[in-house]
Design an enzyme around this catalytic site. Structure first.
Site, short mmCIF file in Angstrom:
data_model
loop_
_atom_site.label_atom_id
_atom_site.label_comp_id
_atom_site.label_asym_id
_atom_site.label_seq_id
_atom_site.Cartn_x
_atom_site.Cartn_y
_atom_site.Cartn_z
N ASP A 1 0.82 -1.04 0.04
CA ASP A 1 -0.10 -0.04 0.01
C ASP A 1 0.87 1.23 -0.03
O ASP A 1 1.85 1.25 0.73
CB ASP A 1 -0.90 -0.07 1.14
CG ASP A 1 -1.97 0.90 0.95
OD1 ASP A 1 -3.14 0.43 0.96
OD2 ASP A 1 -1.90 2.11 0.99
N THR B 1 -12.44 2.74 -6.29
CA THR B 1 -13.02 3.44 -7.45
C THR B 1 -14.15 4.42 -7.21
O THR B 1 -15.14 3.91 -7.19
CB THR B 1 -13.50 2.10 -8.26
OG1 THR B 1 -14.13 1.26 -7.69
CG2 THR B 1 -12.41 1.66 -9.16
N LYS C 1 -20.95 -7.17 -11.42
CA LYS C 1 -20.81 -6.46 -10.09
C LYS C 1 -21.64 -5.37 -9.92
O LYS C 1 -22.10 -5.05 -8.86
CB LYS C 1 -19.34 -6.46 -9.93
CG LYS C 1 -18.95 -5.26 -8.57
CD LYS C 1 -19.37 -5.81 -7.36
CE LYS C 1 -19.46 -5.00 -6.19
NZ LYS C 1 -18.44 -5.03 -5.18
N ARG D 1 -29.48 -3.56 -5.54
CA ARG D 1 -29.64 -3.51 -4.03
C ARG D 1 -30.48 -1.82 -3.73
O ARG D 1 -31.10 -1.64 -3.09
CB ARG D 1 -28.64 -3.82 -3.24
CG ARG D 1 -28.80 -4.13 -1.91
CD ARG D 1 -27.79 -4.80 -1.08
NE ARG D 1 -28.03 -4.55 0.48
CZ ARG D 1 -28.66 -5.39 1.20
NH1 ARG D 1 -29.55 -6.39 0.37
NH2 ARG D 1 -28.50 -5.25 2.39
N ARG E 1 -43.18 -14.21 -4.17
CA ARG E 1 -42.20 -13.52 -5.17
C ARG E 1 -42.10 -12.16 -4.74
O ARG E 1 -41.58 -11.14 -5.55
CB ARG E 1 -42.79 -13.67 -6.36
CG ARG E 1 -42.43 -15.18 -7.40
CD ARG E 1 -43.25 -15.45 -8.48
NE ARG E 1 -44.82 -15.29 -8.19
CZ ARG E 1 -45.42 -16.30 -7.94
NH1 ARG E 1 -44.93 -17.40 -7.45
NH2 ARG E 1 -46.72 -16.20 -7.72
N GLY F 1 -25.35 4.93 2.38
CA GLY F 1 -23.98 5.35 2.55
C GLY F 1 -23.11 4.04 1.98
O GLY F 1 -23.54 3.07 1.40
N CYS G 1 -20.14 1.48 -1.87
CA CYS G 1 -20.50 0.72 -2.95
C CYS G 1 -22.11 1.04 -3.51
O CYS G 1 -22.08 1.20 -4.55
CB CYS G 1 -20.55 -0.79 -2.14
SG CYS G 1 -19.17 -1.07 -1.07
N1 SAJ Z 1 -29.68 -0.10 3.30
C1 SAJ Z 1 -31.13 0.15 3.60
N2 SAJ Z 1 -32.07 -0.68 3.60
C2 SAJ Z 1 -31.88 -2.05 3.37
C3 SAJ Z 1 -30.45 -2.35 3.56
C4 SAJ Z 1 -29.48 -1.57 3.52
O1 SAJ Z 1 -31.44 1.50 3.83
O2 SAJ Z 1 -32.83 -2.56 3.61
C5 SAJ Z 1 -28.56 0.89 3.66
C6 SAJ Z 1 -27.70 0.52 4.79
O3 SAJ Z 1 -28.00 1.21 5.95
C7 SAJ Z 1 -26.35 1.10 4.10
C8 SAJ Z 1 -26.57 1.08 2.45
O4 SAJ Z 1 -27.57 0.71 2.38
O5 SAJ Z 1 -26.34 2.88 4.27
C9 SAJ Z 1 -25.60 0.21 1.98
O6 SAJ Z 1 -25.40 -1.12 2.99
P1 SAJ Z 1 -25.65 -2.59 2.60
O7 SAJ Z 1 -25.64 -3.39 3.76
O8 SAJ Z 1 -26.62 -2.78 1.84
O9 SAJ Z 1 -24.51 -2.98 1.48
P2 SAJ Z 1 -22.84 -2.51 1.67
O10 SAJ Z 1 -22.73 -1.06 0.83
O11 SAJ Z 1 -22.26 -2.36 2.79
O12 SAJ Z 1 -22.22 -3.58 0.90
C10 SAJ Z 1 -22.66 -3.92 -0.62
C11 SAJ Z 1 -23.20 -5.57 -0.91
N3 SAJ Z 1 -23.78 -5.68 -2.08
C12 SAJ Z 1 -24.99 -6.22 -2.18
O13 SAJ Z 1 -25.31 -6.75 -1.03
C13 SAJ Z 1 -25.39 -6.44 -3.48
C14 SAJ Z 1 -21.75 -6.09 -0.57
O14 SAJ Z 1 -22.06 -7.46 -1.08
C15 SAJ Z 1 -20.84 -5.96 -1.71
O15 SAJ Z 1 -19.38 -6.67 -1.66
C16 SAJ Z 1 -20.49 -4.31 -1.28
O16 SAJ Z 1 -21.45 -3.63 -1.51
C17 SAJ Z 1 -19.24 -3.90 -2.16
O17 SAJ Z 1 -17.89 -3.72 -1.86
O18 SAJ Z 1 -19.50 -3.47 -3.38
#
Ligand code: SAJ
Length: 406
Positions: free
Chosen positions: A29, A80, A201, A208, A241, A252, A255
C-alpha cells in the site's frame, strides 16, 4: 507469491484470508502510515473476525510494504470513486496501481483487478497501460477481473462462503485464477469474460440500491397518507415472489451509494429507473431532517440543540463513515446555516464533526429528541436509556411507546 495491491477494506481481508490458507502473500500500500500500523501488529479498521484472521496471517508469514513486488500474480484492490459531476467512474487509483505494477512485473504474470469497475473500464483504462509498457495481453501478461462481493460487517464469513465471478479473456487463465481463489473460497466460482464480470458486480449493487429506493419511496407514500410502511412491507414479503428491502435514513458506504452512478454516467439516456432510485436514496437524509422539525413542532420543542443523532457510520456495527447518511444530513443542515445537531457514534473515536460525543450517557443527558440513524447493537442493547426521550427511529428497531418513524 501473490502481491496484493491496496490494503483497504477489501484488499486487507483478501490478503489475510489467502495468507492464512497457505498462499505466500505480500501486501503493498502506498500509505506508509497504514503499512506501519499493520507491521506494528495492528489492524486498520474494525470488522468481525478480522483481528483473529490477521493473527493467523501474520503467523503464516504475510508481509506488508510500500514496495511493489516482482512476482507472477498481482491482485489490485484499490478504491474506484465516481466523478460527482459526470457520474462516470474515476479510475485514477486503478490506473496508477496498474502503472506501478508495470514497473516491476515480469513477463508471464497475471494481473487481477478486484476493484469494482464499470463495464468497459478495463478495456478503456487498463489494457492501454499494459500495451504501452510493451506487454502483449494474453501472451506476455494475463488480465483478469475478480470483483469482490463481501459485505462490511460480515466480511470474513462472506469471503469464505460467497460465490465469486472471475472474468478473463482466456478461459484457461480464468480457471487458473479460480483455482487460486478456491484455496479459501468455499462458494461456486463462475468463469466468464471480463466485461460480463464488470457488469455483474455493478448490477448486483444497483439491484440493491433500486430495491432500497423502492422501500424508501414506500416510506414516503405511507408517511403522506398515514400508513405503516413496516407492516405493509412485512405482509407483502409474505408473498412468495416479493422481497422488499427496508427503508432507512439514506444509503451510504462506498458501494451501493456509488456503483449505480457508473451506469448512469455511462448510459445516461438508458438509466431512468436507476437515476431516480439514486435520487430517492439521496433525498432521505433531508427527509429525516423534515421529520425532526415536524416532531419538534408536534412536541412543542423549540431548541434544536436538544436534538441528537445516534450513529455516524454508514451502517450498523462498522466504523466506516464514507458517504454516511448522518454526514449527508449534517452537510445539508450546514448549507441551510442551521445550528449543527449533536452526534454520537460508539465506533467513531476521532473528532469528526462539531458537537460530537464519545460517551452514550453524556450524549443522552444533553438531548431530548434522539434520532436513530444507525442500528448499532449498542443502541439495541440500551433501549431502556431512551425511555424518557422522544425517539425518531429510522430503522424500526425500537418498541418503546410513542416512538416516531420515518
Ligand atoms: N440499507 C437500507 N435498507 C436496506 C439495506 C441497506 O437503507 O434494506 C442501507 C444501509 O443502511 C447502508 C446502505 O444501504 O447505508 C448500504 O448497505 P448494504 O448493507 O446494503 O451494503 P454495503 O454497501 O455495505 O455492501 C454492498 C454489498 N452488495 C450487495 O449486497 C449487492 C456487498 O455484497 C458488496 O460486496 C459491497 O456492497 C461492495 O463492496 O460492493
Amino acid at each position: 507469491m501473490i502481491n496484493v495491491i491496496g490494503l483497504g477494506y477489501i484488499g486487507l481481508p483478501t490478503a489475510l484470508m489467502m495468507a492464512s490458507h497457505g498462499v505466500e502473500i505480500v501486501g503493498t500500500d502506498y500509505n506508509r502510515k497504514l503499512v506501519d500500523t499493520l507491521n506494528a501488529g495492528k489492524t486498520t479498521f474494525k470488522e468481525k473476525g478480522l483481528d483473529e484472521l490477521f493473527a493467523e496471517a501474520v503467523k503464516a508469514g504475510i508481509k506488508f510494504t510500500t514496495e511493489y513486488q516482482v512476482t507472477d500474480t498481482y491482485i489490485v484492490s484499490v478504491p474506484t470513486p465516481y466523478d460527482k459531476f459526470s457520474k462516470k467512474i474515476d479510475a485514477c487509483y486503478v490506473v496508477s496501481a496498474v502503472k506501478d505494477v508495470m514497473k516491476v512485473c515480469p513477463k508471464g504474470a497475471t494481473v487481477v483487478i478486484e476493484s469494482t469497475v464499470s463495464p468497459g473500464t478495463i478495456d478503456r483504462f487498463v489494457r492501454p497501460i499494459i500495451e504501452e509498457n510493451g506487454f502483449r495481453i494474453g501472451k506476455d501478461l494475463h488480465l483478469v477481473h475478480a470483483p469482490e462481493r463481501i459485505i462490511p460487517g460480515n466480511m470474513v464469513y462472506e469471503l469464505l462462503h460467497n460465490n465469486r465471478t472471475i472474468g478473463a479473456d482466456d478461459n484457461a487463465i480464468g480457471e487458473k485464477v479460480a483455482k487460486a481463489y478456491a484455496s479459501f473460497c468455499q462458494g461456486d466460482i463462475v468463469v466468464t469474460d471480463i466485461k460480463t464480470a464488470e457488469m455483474t458486480k455493478v448490477v448486483e449493487n444497483t439491484f440493491r440500491a433500486v430495491n432500497i429506493a423502492f422501500a424508501n419511496e414506500l416510506a414516503k407514500i405511507c408517511r403522506h397518507d398515514g400508513m405503516d410502511v413496516y407492516e405493509i412491507i412485512r405482509i407483502c414479503n409474505m408473498h412468495p415472489r416479493v422481497n422488499i428491502l427496508q427503508p432507512g435514513p439514506g444509503v451510504g458506504g462506498h458501494c451501493i451509494s456509488v456503483d449505480p452512478w457508473f451506469l448512469v454516467g455511462d448510459y445516461p439516456a438508458l438509466t431512468k429507473v436507476i437515476w431516480e432510485s439514486m435520487k430517492v436514496n439521496d433525498s432521505m437524509p433531508e427527509f429525516v431532517l423534515g421529520r425532526v422539525y415536524e416532531i419538534m413542532r408536534e412536541k412543542g420543542m423549540k431548541d434544536p440543540r436538544r436534538v441528537g443523532l445516534y450513529g455516524l457510520t454508514y451502517k450498523e456495527n462498522v466504523d466506516d463513515y464514507r458517504e454516511s447518511p448522518t454526514l449527508q444530513l449534517l452537510e445539508y443542515q450546514k448549507t441551510h446555516l442551521a445550528e449543527p445537531l449533536k452526534v454520537y457514534d460508539p465506533f467513531i473515536t476521532e473528532d469528526l464533526v462539531e458537537n460530537q460525543y464519545h460517551d452514550l450517557d453524556r450524549f443522552l443527558a444533553d438531548v431530548d429528541l434522539v434520532v436513530i440513524m444507525v442500528k448499532h447493537n449498542e443502541i439495541k442493547e440500551n433501549m431502556n436509556k431512551l425511555a424518557d426521550k422522544t425517539v425518531l427511529d429510522c430503522h424500526h428497531i425500537c418498541d418503546l411507546p410513542g416512538v416516531y418513524h420515518l
